[in-house]
Structure formats: C-alpha cells, structure tokens
Design a protein around this motif. Structure first.
Motif, PDB file in Angstrom:
ATOM      1  N   LEU A  42       8.687   0.449  19.549  1.00 47.91           N
ATOM      2  CA  LEU A  42       8.291   1.032  18.272  1.00 47.91           C
ATOM      3  C   LEU A  42       9.223   0.614  17.141  1.00 47.91           C
ATOM      4  CD1 LEU A  42       6.208   2.848  16.910  1.00 47.91           C
ATOM      5  CD2 LEU A  42       7.803   4.735  17.215  1.00 47.91           C
ATOM      6  N   LYS A  43      10.507   0.387  17.440  1.00 48.68           N
ATOM      7  CA  LYS A  43      11.432  -0.018  16.375  1.00 48.68           C
ATOM      8  C   LYS A  43      10.966  -1.296  15.685  1.00 48.68           C
ATOM      9  CE  LYS A  43      14.745  -2.701  19.054  1.00 48.68           C
ATOM     10  NZ  LYS A  43      16.151  -2.890  19.340  1.00 48.68           N
ATOM     11  N   ASN A  44      10.191  -2.136  16.386  1.00 48.70           N
ATOM     12  CA  ASN A  44       9.681  -3.370  15.783  1.00 48.70           C
ATOM     13  C   ASN A  44       8.472  -3.110  14.884  1.00 48.70           C
ATOM     14  OD1 ASN A  44      11.638  -4.816  17.165  1.00 48.70           O
ATOM     15  ND2 ASN A  44      10.304  -5.200  18.904  1.00 48.70           N
ATOM     16  N   GLY A  45       7.913  -1.911  14.926  1.00 43.83           N
ATOM     17  CA  GLY A  45       6.752  -1.575  14.116  1.00 43.83           C
ATOM     18  C   GLY A  45       7.042  -0.511  13.088  1.00 43.83           C
ATOM     19  N   LEU A  46       8.322  -0.317  12.783  1.00 47.82           N
ATOM     20  CA  LEU A  46       8.727   0.759  11.886  1.00 47.82           C
ATOM     21  C   LEU A  46       9.353   0.198  10.623  1.00 47.82           C
ATOM     22  CD1 LEU A  46       9.171   3.862  11.628  1.00 47.82           C
ATOM     23  CD2 LEU A  46      11.363   3.515  12.758  1.00 47.82           C
ATOM     24  N   ARG A  47       8.829   0.645   9.479  1.00 47.21           N
ATOM     25  CA  ARG A  47       9.417   0.278   8.186  1.00 47.21           C
ATOM     26  C   ARG A  47       9.654   1.537   7.367  1.00 47.21           C
ATOM     27  NH1 ARG A  47       5.739  -4.867   6.318  1.00 47.21           N
ATOM     28  NH2 ARG A  47       6.319  -6.202   8.038  1.00 47.21           N
ATOM     29  N   ARG A  48      10.826   1.626   6.783  1.00 49.39           N
ATOM     30  CA  ARG A  48      11.205   2.734   5.907  1.00 49.39           C
ATOM     31  C   ARG A  48      11.229   2.197   4.492  1.00 49.39           C
ATOM     32  NH1 ARG A  48      15.983   4.444   3.453  1.00 49.39           N
ATOM     33  NH2 ARG A  48      16.292   6.703   3.417  1.00 49.39           N
ATOM     34  N   LEU A  49      10.518   2.858   3.591  1.00 50.03           N
ATOM     35  CA  LEU A  49      10.486   2.416   2.195  1.00 50.03           C
ATOM     36  C   LEU A  49      10.899   3.552   1.272  1.00 50.03           C
ATOM     37  CD1 LEU A  49       7.699   0.885   3.615  1.00 50.03           C
ATOM     38  CD2 LEU A  49       8.208  -0.381   1.552  1.00 50.03           C
TER      39      LEU A  49
ATOM     40  N   GLN B  97       0.837  -1.205   0.000  1.00 49.73           N
ATOM     41  CA  GLN B  97       0.000   0.000   0.000  1.00 49.73           C
ATOM     42  C   GLN B  97       0.872   1.256   0.000  1.00 49.73           C
ATOM     43  OE1 GLN B  97      -1.993   0.709   3.729  1.00 49.73           O
ATOM     44  NE2 GLN B  97      -3.518   2.052   2.810  1.00 49.73           N
ATOM     45  N   LEU B  98       1.861   1.294   0.873  1.00 48.42           N
ATOM     46  CA  LEU B  98       2.728   2.467   0.959  1.00 48.42           C
ATOM     47  C   LEU B  98       3.521   2.658  -0.332  1.00 48.42           C
ATOM     48  CD1 LEU B  98       3.921   4.877   2.377  1.00 48.42           C
ATOM     49  CD2 LEU B  98       5.428   3.325   3.640  1.00 48.42           C
ATOM     50  N   LEU B  99       4.042   1.579  -0.901  1.00 52.72           N
ATOM     51  CA  LEU B  99       4.772   1.692  -2.172  1.00 52.72           C
ATOM     52  C   LEU B  99       3.873   2.230  -3.281  1.00 52.72           C
ATOM     53  CD1 LEU B  99       6.919  -1.560  -2.086  1.00 52.72           C
ATOM     54  CD2 LEU B  99       7.765   0.803  -1.996  1.00 52.72           C
ATOM     55  N   THR B 100       2.630   1.812  -3.304  1.00 55.62           N
ATOM     56  CA  THR B 100       1.678   2.324  -4.290  1.00 55.62           C
ATOM     57  C   THR B 100       1.438   3.809  -4.069  1.00 55.62           C
ATOM     58  OG1 THR B 100       0.633   0.177  -4.531  1.00 55.62           O
ATOM     59  CG2 THR B 100      -0.670   2.087  -5.199  1.00 55.62           C
TER      60      THR B 100
END
Length: 135
Positions: free
Chosen positions: A126-133, A103-106
């Motif tokens: 929070l570091k376990n729930g964080l993704r950088r794209l 979804q985020l990539l779209t």
C-alpha cells in the motif's frame, strides 16, 4: 509519498493526527482485503474502519465548483471527508497518474481543506499507492 507546494504552511497538529489515523486505517483495510476489489468496497470498509476508531466520516460528499462568483453544482464528489478536515480519494487502478493528484488538489482548493490522501488499494504494498497532498 508526500507532496506539497512551495510556501505552504504546515497543517495543524490536530489535522496531522487525523491524517495519521487515515493512513493507519488504510493499511489495516489493505492488510485485511488485499488488492483486486472495487473502489466502492475499499471506500465502505475504510469508512467503517475510521468510524470504529471514533472518527467522523462522510462518504460521497458533494462539493460545488467555484466559477467566478458562482458556485456550480456539477457532481464533484469527495470519496471520504474525515472530521470535516481531511479528504481521502480512493482508487483501485493499475497505477496512480498525475491527473489523480490534480483532482485531489482541486478538491482541496474547492473544499477549503488543506490535507488530502490519494490511496490506490490495487497495489501489493500500500505504501506504493499512497500520496499525501497539502494545499
């Protein structure tokens, strides 16, 4: 925590700076509120935290879907758009799934932004729930 696609150019230093501000603000909000609240609460609080740091933030920004040569308004909304360059999608769920990254990539593709963060506030760390794209 960091995802990208092969061959992507690095994002500019100014965009990276905004991204660092987003991550730091998210940690501040998570420390203050902890897990267990609705996404809308985290969205509002993160927006306020970012504004308090002098960043321009828009909430629930509509983006049209590109279908061929037509832009179709179908109700896609970014949770937060920071400085017109960084997208933040907020979740408050048990675990992030690949569909959330998709979804985020779209959203990155349709908006023209290059950097986005997927943040799940419903985690103890929070570091376990964080993704950088990066697109």
């Amino acid at each position: 925590m960091h995802e990208g696609h092969d061959g992507t150019e690095p994002v500019s230093a100014s965009v990276e700076g905004v991204g660092r501000g987003v991550v730091d603000a998210a940690f501040t909000v998570h420390r203050a509120l902890g897990p267990g609240l609705l996404e809308s609460v985290y969205e509002a609080c993160l927006a306020e935290e970012l504004r308090g740091r002098g960043l321009r933030v828009e909430r629930q920004v509509g983006i049209p879907v590109a279908y061929g040569d037509v832009k179709v308004d179908v109700g896609c909304r970014l949770d937060l758009l920071v400085e017109d360059r960084v997208i933040v999608e907020i979740k408050a769920i048990d675990a992030l799934a690949s569909i959330h990254s998709a979804q985020l990539l779209t959203y990155l593709r349709f908006s023209g932004a290059r950097l986005g963060y997927l943040i799940n506030f419903n985690t103890v760390l929070l570091k376990n729930g964080l993704r950088r794209l990066v697109l």
